[in-house]
Design an enzyme around this catalytic site. Structure first.
Site, PDB file in Angstrom:
ATOM      1  N   GLU A  58       3.724   4.374   6.403  1.00  0.00           N
ATOM      2  CA  GLU A  58       2.475   3.766   5.991  1.00  0.00           C
ATOM      3  C   GLU A  58       1.571   4.586   5.301  1.00  0.00           C
ATOM      4  O   GLU A  58       1.729   5.638   5.289  1.00  0.00           O
ATOM      5  CB  GLU A  58       1.898   3.394   7.353  1.00  0.00           C
ATOM      6  CG  GLU A  58       2.107   1.885   7.841  1.00  0.00           C
ATOM      7  CD  GLU A  58       1.502   0.900   7.122  1.00  0.00           C
ATOM      8  OE1 GLU A  58       0.976   1.152   5.795  1.00  0.00           O
ATOM      9  OE2 GLU A  58       0.760  -0.122   7.742  1.00  0.00           O
ATOM     10  N   ASP A  59       0.680   3.618   4.391  1.00  0.00           N
ATOM     11  CA  ASP A  59      -0.422   4.520   3.645  1.00  0.00           C
ATOM     12  C   ASP A  59      -1.263   4.656   4.460  1.00  0.00           C
ATOM     13  O   ASP A  59      -1.924   5.761   4.675  1.00  0.00           O
ATOM     14  CB  ASP A  59      -0.743   3.633   2.499  1.00  0.00           C
ATOM     15  CG  ASP A  59      -1.348   2.354   2.895  1.00  0.00           C
ATOM     16  OD1 ASP A  59      -0.903   1.757   4.080  1.00  0.00           O
ATOM     17  OD2 ASP A  59      -1.585   1.274   2.029  1.00  0.00           O
ATOM     18  N   VAL A  68     -11.421   3.255   2.004  1.00  0.00           N
ATOM     19  CA  VAL A  68     -10.858   4.264   0.928  1.00  0.00           C
ATOM     20  C   VAL A  68     -10.035   3.588  -0.025  1.00  0.00           C
ATOM     21  O   VAL A  68      -9.057   2.415   0.292  1.00  0.00           O
ATOM     22  CB  VAL A  68     -10.119   5.435   1.781  1.00  0.00           C
ATOM     23  CG1 VAL A  68     -11.034   6.488   2.206  1.00  0.00           C
ATOM     24  CG2 VAL A  68      -9.118   4.808   2.598  1.00  0.00           C
ATOM     25  N   ARG A  96      -4.814   0.502  -7.193  1.00  0.00           N
ATOM     26  CA  ARG A  96      -3.881   1.214  -6.690  1.00  0.00           C
ATOM     27  C   ARG A  96      -3.408   2.308  -7.450  1.00  0.00           C
ATOM     28  O   ARG A  96      -2.547   3.548  -7.063  1.00  0.00           O
ATOM     29  CB  ARG A  96      -2.760   0.357  -6.338  1.00  0.00           C
ATOM     30  CG  ARG A  96      -2.902  -0.695  -5.276  1.00  0.00           C
ATOM     31  CD  ARG A  96      -1.706  -1.456  -4.803  1.00  0.00           C
ATOM     32  NE  ARG A  96      -1.891  -2.824  -4.566  1.00  0.00           N
ATOM     33  CZ  ARG A  96      -2.154  -2.922  -3.083  1.00  0.00           C
ATOM     34  NH1 ARG A  96      -2.114  -1.750  -2.170  1.00  0.00           N
ATOM     35  NH2 ARG A  96      -2.190  -4.212  -2.660  1.00  0.00           N
ATOM     36  N   GLY A 116       0.759  -1.276   0.064  1.00  0.00           N
ATOM     37  CA  GLY A 116       0.123   0.106   0.084  1.00  0.00           C
ATOM     38  C   GLY A 116       0.806   1.488   0.141  1.00  0.00           C
ATOM     39  O   GLY A 116       0.506   2.364  -0.623  1.00  0.00           O
ATOM     40  N   ASP A 120      -5.493   1.341  10.170  1.00  0.00           N
ATOM     41  CA  ASP A 120      -6.717   1.219  10.174  1.00  0.00           C
ATOM     42  C   ASP A 120      -6.866   0.535  11.786  1.00  0.00           C
ATOM     43  O   ASP A 120      -6.999   1.394  12.605  1.00  0.00           O
ATOM     44  CB  ASP A 120      -7.131   0.277   9.257  1.00  0.00           C
ATOM     45  CG  ASP A 120      -8.561  -0.245   9.343  1.00  0.00           C
ATOM     46  OD1 ASP A 120      -9.381   0.702   9.779  1.00  0.00           O
ATOM     47  OD2 ASP A 120      -8.966  -1.063   8.770  1.00  0.00           O
TER      48      ASP A 120
HETATM   49  P1  IMP Z   1      -4.267  -2.162  10.020  1.00  0.00           P
HETATM   50  O1  IMP Z   1      -3.555  -3.320  10.249  1.00  0.00           O
HETATM   51  O2  IMP Z   1      -5.739  -2.632  10.170  1.00  0.00           O
HETATM   52  O3  IMP Z   1      -3.885  -1.001  10.638  1.00  0.00           O
HETATM   53  O4  IMP Z   1      -4.227  -1.998   8.357  1.00  0.00           O
HETATM   54  C1  IMP Z   1      -3.200  -1.644   7.848  1.00  0.00           C
HETATM   55  C2  IMP Z   1      -3.231  -1.957   6.191  1.00  0.00           C
HETATM   56  O5  IMP Z   1      -4.534  -2.458   5.695  1.00  0.00           O
HETATM   57  C3  IMP Z   1      -2.835  -0.902   5.724  1.00  0.00           C
HETATM   58  O6  IMP Z   1      -1.597  -0.524   5.461  1.00  0.00           O
HETATM   59  C4  IMP Z   1      -3.514  -0.934   4.243  1.00  0.00           C
HETATM   60  O7  IMP Z   1      -2.530  -1.504   3.482  1.00  0.00           O
HETATM   61  C5  IMP Z   1      -4.763  -1.798   4.650  1.00  0.00           C
HETATM   62  N1  IMP Z   1      -5.844  -0.848   4.612  1.00  0.00           N
HETATM   63  C6  IMP Z   1      -6.486  -0.275   5.788  1.00  0.00           C
HETATM   64  N2  IMP Z   1      -7.411   0.576   5.701  1.00  0.00           N
HETATM   65  C7  IMP Z   1      -7.736   0.252   4.249  1.00  0.00           C
HETATM   66  C8  IMP Z   1      -8.838   1.122   3.423  1.00  0.00           C
HETATM   67  O8  IMP Z   1      -9.675   1.690   3.836  1.00  0.00           O
HETATM   68  N3  IMP Z   1      -8.549   0.780   2.070  1.00  0.00           N
HETATM   69  C9  IMP Z   1      -7.590  -0.030   1.583  1.00  0.00           C
HETATM   70  N4  IMP Z   1      -6.392  -0.661   2.203  1.00  0.00           N
HETATM   71  C10 IMP Z   1      -6.631  -0.356   3.719  1.00  0.00           C
HETATM   72 MG    MG Z   2      -0.315  -0.658   4.089  1.00  0.00          MG
END
Ligand code: IMP
Ligand code: MG
Length: 199
Positions: free
Chosen positions: A104-105, A158, A170, A49, A108
């Protein structure tokens, strides 16, 4: 740029334009340039991402630096996190004694960045900071703060600017968010078909 796009009958509306993103990337880089003056940080991008944000950010970074990448997976092809983080590609750099900036992108649930922090801290870096373009603050459960945040966003799905939907889109230049479904209406395709007399 389109204000609205439809993917697999899910409607997405424009959320952050190319101009807004560009201005924010510059702002984040200005702060990083001032904080890391005289140091040589290693920027670590979390694949996939962050690759677009990473490449835009790094070109605004004016201090000597190195780069490396790590690949994690938590989403599979779904719109919600699987709740499990897997390490798909490890780091190649020596972390010990270095200033680490993880890129990080989006954060979440916070699981990925938490996993990443533990992994890096085991190697005793001189410092550890995180820059993320997007933060879903109401969702993220973290016992540490995120040092550089582009935009705090509501807990919505998103896409674009590196963020995927089932590995696609992407390459969109702007960021779009999933629009709520219109209640009580059949999907557009169905309406169009019936209006045209069942063709
Ligand atoms: P986390 O581990 O839940 O914090 O999520 C981390 C990863 O999930 C991010 O680095 C993204 O690559 C992916 N991600 C989280 N939210 C979204 C979203 O809304 N759209 C697309 N990818 C997401
Ligand atoms: Mg990511």
């Amino acid at each position: 740029m389109a204000d609205e796009i439809t993917i697999n009958s899910d409607r997405f509306t424009l959320y952050l334009s190319e101009e807004q993103i560009r201005a924010k990337v510059k702002e984040l880089a200005t702060q990083i340039n001032s904080d890391y003056r005289g140091r040589v940080p290693i920027f670590i991008g979390i694949l996939n991402g962050s690759f677009i944000f990473f490449s835009d950010l790094i070109r605004e970074v004016a201090v000597d630096c190195e780069v490396d990448f790590l690949k994690l997976s938590s989403y599979g092809d779904a719109k919600i996190s699987s709740g499990q983080v897997r390490l798909l590609k490890d780091l190649n750099c020596q972390v010990r004694g270095r200033d680490i900036v993880v890129v990080e992108d989006i954060i979440d649930s916070g699981l990925s960045i938490d996993f990443m922090k533990r992994l890096v801290m085991r190697e005793n870096p001189a410092s550890f900071r995180v820059v993320t373009l997007l933060l879903k603050k109401t969702v993220a459960k973290l016992d540490f703060s995120i040092d550089y945040v582009g935009f705090e966003i509501p807990p919505e799905f998103v896409i674009g600017y590196g963020l995927d939907y089932a590995q696609k889109v992407r390459n969109l230049k702007s960021i779009y968010r999933l629009a709520p479904k219109e209640p009580g209406l059949a999907p557009k395709e169905t309406r169009a078909t019936s209006a045209a007399g069942g063709i």
